[in-house]
Design a protein around this motif. Structure first.
Motif, PDB file in Angstrom:
ATOM      1  N   THR A  16      23.971 100.445 -18.765  1.00 50.38           N
ATOM      2  CA  THR A  16      23.662 101.679 -19.486  1.00 50.38           C
ATOM      3  C   THR A  16      22.171 101.996 -19.527  1.00 50.38           C
ATOM      4  N   SER A  17      21.328 101.044 -19.099  1.00 50.59           N
ATOM      5  CA  SER A  17      19.888 101.261 -19.145  1.00 50.59           C
ATOM      6  C   SER A  17      19.438 102.105 -17.963  1.00 50.59           C
ATOM      7  N   GLU A  18      18.314 102.816 -18.125  1.00 52.18           N
ATOM      8  CA  GLU A  18      17.772 103.619 -17.023  1.00 52.18           C
ATOM      9  C   GLU A  18      17.389 102.720 -15.858  1.00 52.18           C
ATOM     10  N   VAL A  19      16.705 101.611 -16.167  1.00 51.59           N
ATOM     11  CA  VAL A  19      16.420 100.576 -15.174  1.00 51.59           C
ATOM     12  C   VAL A  19      17.404  99.446 -15.446  1.00 51.59           C
ATOM     13  N   SER A  20      18.452  99.357 -14.643  1.00 50.69           N
ATOM     14  CA  SER A  20      19.557  98.445 -14.951  1.00 50.69           C
ATOM     15  C   SER A  20      19.187  96.985 -14.779  1.00 50.69           C
ATOM     16  N   TYR A  21      18.321  96.680 -13.822  1.00 48.96           N
ATOM     17  CA  TYR A  21      17.964  95.292 -13.528  1.00 48.96           C
ATOM     18  C   TYR A  21      16.532  95.030 -13.979  1.00 48.96           C
ATOM     19  N   PHE A  22      16.368  94.023 -14.826  1.00 52.60           N
ATOM     20  CA  PHE A  22      15.034  93.624 -15.250  1.00 52.60           C
ATOM     21  C   PHE A  22      15.098  92.169 -15.686  1.00 52.60           C
ATOM     22  N   SER A  23      14.038  91.661 -16.265  1.00 54.43           N
ATOM     23  CA  SER A  23      14.001  90.246 -16.668  1.00 54.43           C
ATOM     24  C   SER A  23      13.540  90.132 -18.110  1.00 54.43           C
ATOM     25  N   ILE A  24      13.878  89.000 -18.713  1.00 52.25           N
ATOM     26  CA  ILE A  24      13.554  88.763 -20.115  1.00 52.25           C
ATOM     27  C   ILE A  24      12.979  87.357 -20.269  1.00 52.25           C
ATOM     28  N   PRO A  25      12.166  87.129 -21.300  1.00 52.61           N
ATOM     29  CA  PRO A  25      11.683  85.760 -21.566  1.00 52.61           C
ATOM     30  C   PRO A  25      12.775  84.933 -22.235  1.00 52.61           C
ATOM     31  N   PHE A  26      12.783  83.657 -21.910  1.00 54.25           N
ATOM     32  CA  PHE A  26      13.796  82.748 -22.435  1.00 54.25           C
ATOM     33  C   PHE A  26      13.095  81.440 -22.809  1.00 54.25           C
ATOM     34  N   GLY A  27      13.215  81.052 -24.077  1.00 54.06           N
ATOM     35  CA  GLY A  27      12.527  79.870 -24.561  1.00 54.06           C
ATOM     36  C   GLY A  27      13.442  78.660 -24.657  1.00 54.06           C
ATOM     37  N   VAL A  28      12.937  77.522 -24.192  1.00 54.84           N
ATOM     38  CA  VAL A  28      13.661  76.248 -24.262  1.00 54.84           C
ATOM     39  C   VAL A  28      12.787  75.259 -25.030  1.00 54.84           C
ATOM     40  N   ILE A  29      13.314  74.748 -26.135  1.00 55.28           N
ATOM     41  CA  ILE A  29      12.597  73.799 -26.977  1.00 55.28           C
ATOM     42  C   ILE A  29      13.356  72.476 -26.963  1.00 55.28           C
ATOM     43  N   MET A  30      12.683  71.437 -26.513  1.00 55.54           N
ATOM     44  CA  MET A  30      13.314  70.125 -26.376  1.00 55.54           C
ATOM     45  C   MET A  30      12.763  69.166 -27.420  1.00 55.54           C
ATOM     46  N   GLN A  31      13.677  68.621 -28.209  1.00 55.12           N
ATOM     47  CA  GLN A  31      13.349  67.560 -29.157  1.00 55.12           C
ATOM     48  C   GLN A  31      14.042  66.269 -28.705  1.00 55.12           C
ATOM     49  N   LYS A  32      14.205  65.306 -29.569  1.00 54.90           N
ATOM     50  CA  LYS A  32      14.726  63.996 -29.165  1.00 54.90           C
ATOM     51  C   LYS A  32      16.138  64.095 -28.583  1.00 54.90           C
ATOM     52  N   LYS A  33      17.100  64.500 -29.390  1.00 54.72           N
ATOM     53  CA  LYS A  33      18.478  64.638 -28.915  1.00 54.72           C
ATOM     54  C   LYS A  33      18.975  66.063 -29.091  1.00 54.72           C
ATOM     55  N   MET A  34      18.070  66.962 -29.010  1.00 55.20           N
ATOM     56  CA  MET A  34      18.426  68.359 -29.262  1.00 55.20           C
ATOM     57  C   MET A  34      17.637  69.262 -28.328  1.00 55.20           C
ATOM     58  N   ILE A  35      18.334  70.259 -27.787  1.00 53.73           N
ATOM     59  CA  ILE A  35      17.685  71.300 -27.006  1.00 53.73           C
ATOM     60  C   ILE A  35      18.014  72.639 -27.640  1.00 53.73           C
ATOM     61  N   ILE A  36      16.975  73.420 -27.934  1.00 54.94           N
ATOM     62  CA  ILE A  36      17.132  74.710 -28.605  1.00 54.94           C
ATOM     63  C   ILE A  36      16.701  75.801 -27.634  1.00 54.94           C
ATOM     64  N   THR A  37      17.574  76.753 -27.420  1.00 55.57           N
ATOM     65  CA  THR A  37      17.257  77.898 -26.566  1.00 55.57           C
ATOM     66  C   THR A  37      17.229  79.155 -27.418  1.00 55.57           C
ATOM     67  N   ILE A  38      16.224  79.998 -27.142  1.00 56.40           N
ATOM     68  CA  ILE A  38      16.032  81.221 -27.928  1.00 56.40           C
ATOM     69  C   ILE A  38      15.907  82.387 -26.957  1.00 56.40           C
ATOM     70  N   CYS A  39      16.673  83.447 -27.226  1.00 58.93           N
ATOM     71  CA  CYS A  39      16.627  84.651 -26.393  1.00 58.93           C
ATOM     72  C   CYS A  39      16.957  85.849 -27.273  1.00 58.93           C
ATOM     73  N   TRP A  40      16.214  86.945 -27.085  1.00 55.55           N
ATOM     74  CA  TRP A  40      16.440  88.101 -27.955  1.00 55.55           C
ATOM     75  C   TRP A  40      17.672  88.906 -27.573  1.00 55.55           C
ATOM     76  N   THR A  41      18.317  88.565 -26.448  1.00 53.62           N
ATOM     77  CA  THR A  41      19.553  89.236 -26.045  1.00 53.62           C
ATOM     78  C   THR A  41      20.432  88.238 -25.314  1.00 53.62           C
ATOM     79  N   ASP A  42      21.554  88.706 -24.803  1.00 53.17           N
ATOM     80  CA  ASP A  42      22.450  87.856 -24.017  1.00 53.17           C
ATOM     81  C   ASP A  42      22.226  88.140 -22.538  1.00 53.17           C
ATOM     82  N   CYS A  43      22.578  87.184 -21.692  1.00 48.24           N
ATOM     83  CA  CYS A  43      22.399  87.387 -20.251  1.00 48.24           C
ATOM     84  C   CYS A  43      23.432  86.555 -19.495  1.00 48.24           C
ATOM     85  N   GLU A  44      23.525  86.795 -18.192  1.00 48.08           N
ATOM     86  CA  GLU A  44      24.537  86.164 -17.357  1.00 48.08           C
ATOM     87  C   GLU A  44      24.316  84.651 -17.258  1.00 48.08           C
TER      88      GLU A  44
END
Length: 344
Positions: free
Chosen positions: A83-111
């Protein structure tokens, strides 16, 4: 929205927060984050607010950074929004690694995230956090390549429409695809720099298998970068070619309007000359004189048209044919190049 994933028999299982087994690795998946999610990430997982702001910044580039209690990695992931005017683009995606935990943060959903949560990616071991990070980068490259091929197919369809009729709608669609290529090229270059930093960094420990896998990911990333650069150049040349066609069509229209103006000017000159308030020939002939004037006007129209067309064919006909042949050859060359890229 924050979702908790743990593995069972090699597959991710959606787990309630209270039911999370803290003795086993867990993936904290934060997508479409809200203010409450940000507050929870800051208070419970001790994530720096500035890091969260950087991850949610659409212009943030890929990088790796060492914090006090975790390692932050930001990469660029491809996304498709019909539905966007520019249908294909990219977004930042954060990965935070702790001891036994990995946290991912993204402001939207993606494939890419859907592929992991739906268990489309095989051989995932959440216990090996560095390998899980490499798998995300690998899946991102695969998605980039798939989206690039989709962009190529859309460009071929638009090109077919432009060959039959040139309208602003198709030109704008090509411009939007060219914007997508620019976004993808910048993001893939940023990920390439991240891969080089991962190889040199001491913040993570990669075993030999991880290093070999990292080499494969770099190859895929370079392939996606070369494909994006090639498509971007082709789209630029295609838009320039169709711009020349539009300019040529406009020149032809202006020539036709000029011919009509000149043809109409000759009878106007004759009627204006005989309409002066002076004694002129045939003034005393009545209807016979009027008939002579009308006949002269009617004779002047085809005569003027013949003279103008003869001169135009003599001086511009050869150039027009040469330009049309060159235009068709250019369009065929561009189409063959796109088809060859599609086959590859």
């Amino acid at each position: 929205m924050i979702t908790y994933w743990q593995q069972k028999d090699g597959k991710f299982i959606d787990t309630e927060k209270d039911a999370v087994d803290k003795s086993r690795p867990v993936w904290v998946d934060a997508r479409n984050v809200t203010r409450d999610d940000i507050t929870l990430l800051e208070s419970e997982y001790k994530i720096d607010q500035e890091h969260i702001i950087d991850i949610l910044d659409p212009e943030e580039l890929s990088r790796i950074e060492d914090a006090e209690d975790y390692v932050l990695t930001i990469m660029r992931l491809p996304i498709f929004v019909p539905t966007s005017e520019v249908s294909y683009f990219s977004i930042p995606f954060g990965v935070i690694m702790q001891k036994k935990m990995i946290i991912t943060i993204c402001w939207t959903d993606c494939e890419v995230l859907k592929d992991f949560s739906l268990n489309r990616v095989k051989n995932i071991n959440l216990s090996d956090l560095p390998a899980f990070l490499i798998q995300i980068l690998s899946r991102a490259d695969i998605t980039y390549l798939r989206y690039l091929k989709e962009i190529n197919r859309r460009a071929l369809g638009i090109q077919g429409e432009l060959q039959s009729t040139i309208e602003n709608k198709e030109i704008l669609q090509l411009l939007n695809l060219e914007k997508s290529m620019v976004f993808f090229t910048t993001s893939i270059k940023s990920n390439q720099l991240l891969l080089e930093k991962l190889r040199k960094t001491k913040l993570m420990h990669f075993d030999e298998d991880d290093i070999d896998w990292l080499d494969d990911v770099e190859i895929d990333n370079r392939q996606a970068l070369e494909m994006a650069n090639t498509y971007s150049d082709i789209f630029s040349k295609m838009i320039d070619a169709f711009g020349s066609v539009i300019s040529n069509n406009m020149n032809l229209v202006m020539k036709k309007l000029t011919i009509v103006t000149v043809v109409i000017a000759v009878p106007t000159f004759i009627t204006s000359f005989f309409g002066m308030n002076v004694l002129l020939p045939f003034a005393d002939k009545g209807w016979f004189g009027l008939g002579i004037i009308v006949a002269m006007c009617l004779l002047a129209i085809p005569l003027t048209t013949f003279i103008i067309r003869d001169k135009q064919a003599r001086y511009t006909g050869a150039f027009k044919n040469k330009f049309n042949l060159k235009r068709r050859a250019s369009i065929r060359k561009i189409r063959k190049t796109l088809e060859a890229q599609e086959k590859d």
